[in-house]
Design a protein around this motif. Structure first.
Motif: not given
Length: 176
Positions: A50-58, A102-115, A117-122
């Motif tokens: 799996p790909l873990s995504v962490v909300a850093e701020d926001g 549910k399944p998302h065959p076209n992909g998933i978008r991950v974002r912070i409103p306002g653009g 913020g920060l997020f972490k992967i690995g």
């Protein structure tokens, strides 16, 4: 002596022309809008999940790329995962307690409103938006999209280290 003058003159002319182009109001990258930074796309992950995504701020929003439907909004400090689920390897979002969307065959978008913020992967922190796709087989691909200026703000210091004020000019030169 003539060769020495040519050897010194040619680089000086190239440097002057380059500097003029950098500072000219008319010099622009092809296809850009004045005053708007072009986007950069950087592949952050291409492997088995799996790909873990962490909300850093926001608050971090996960949405379906196909229809824009909101999947989940997670609070700062929360970690959710994108997984390939089932025999068909369907792309889904998994909560910390193991429930999957549910399944998302076209992909998933991950974002912070306002653009902003920060997020972490690995364990690494990123800016911008994240686009996650099924890369085929048992592979997940995650691509970070962000403005060029934001990318440089993150990458240049990480390549040079933490030099302090004395190396500021070196950082500016590397960014060019």
């Amino acid at each position: 002596r003539s060769k020495l003058i040519r050897w010194l003159f040619a680089p000086a002319v190239i440097l002057l022309v380059s500097l003029q182009a950098c500072h000219s109001k008319t010099a622009r990258m092809a296809g850009t809008v004045p005053g708007v930074s072009p986007d950069v796309r950087v592949r952050l992950f291409n492997g088995t999940g799996p790909l873990s995504v962490v909300a850093e701020d926001g608050v971090l929003l996960f949405s379906d790329l196909g229809n824009g439907e909101r999947i989940v909004a997670i609070e700062p400090g929360s970690a959710w995962s994108v997984v390939l689920f089932g025999p068909g390897g369907e792309l889904r979002v998994a909560s910390p307690d193991g429930h999957v969307s549910k399944p998302h065959p076209n992909g998933i978008r991950v974002r912070i409103p306002g653009g902003n913020g920060l997020f972490k992967i690995g364990g690494r922190t990123y800016r911008g938006e994240l686009f996650v796709h099924n890369a085929g087989g048992d592979r997940i691909m995650a691509v970070n999209r962000l403005p060029l200026e934001s990318y440089l703000r993150s990458v240049v210091p990480s390549e040079i280290g933490n030099p302090g004020y004395s190396a500021y000019q070196a950082m500016k030169a590397q960014a060019i």
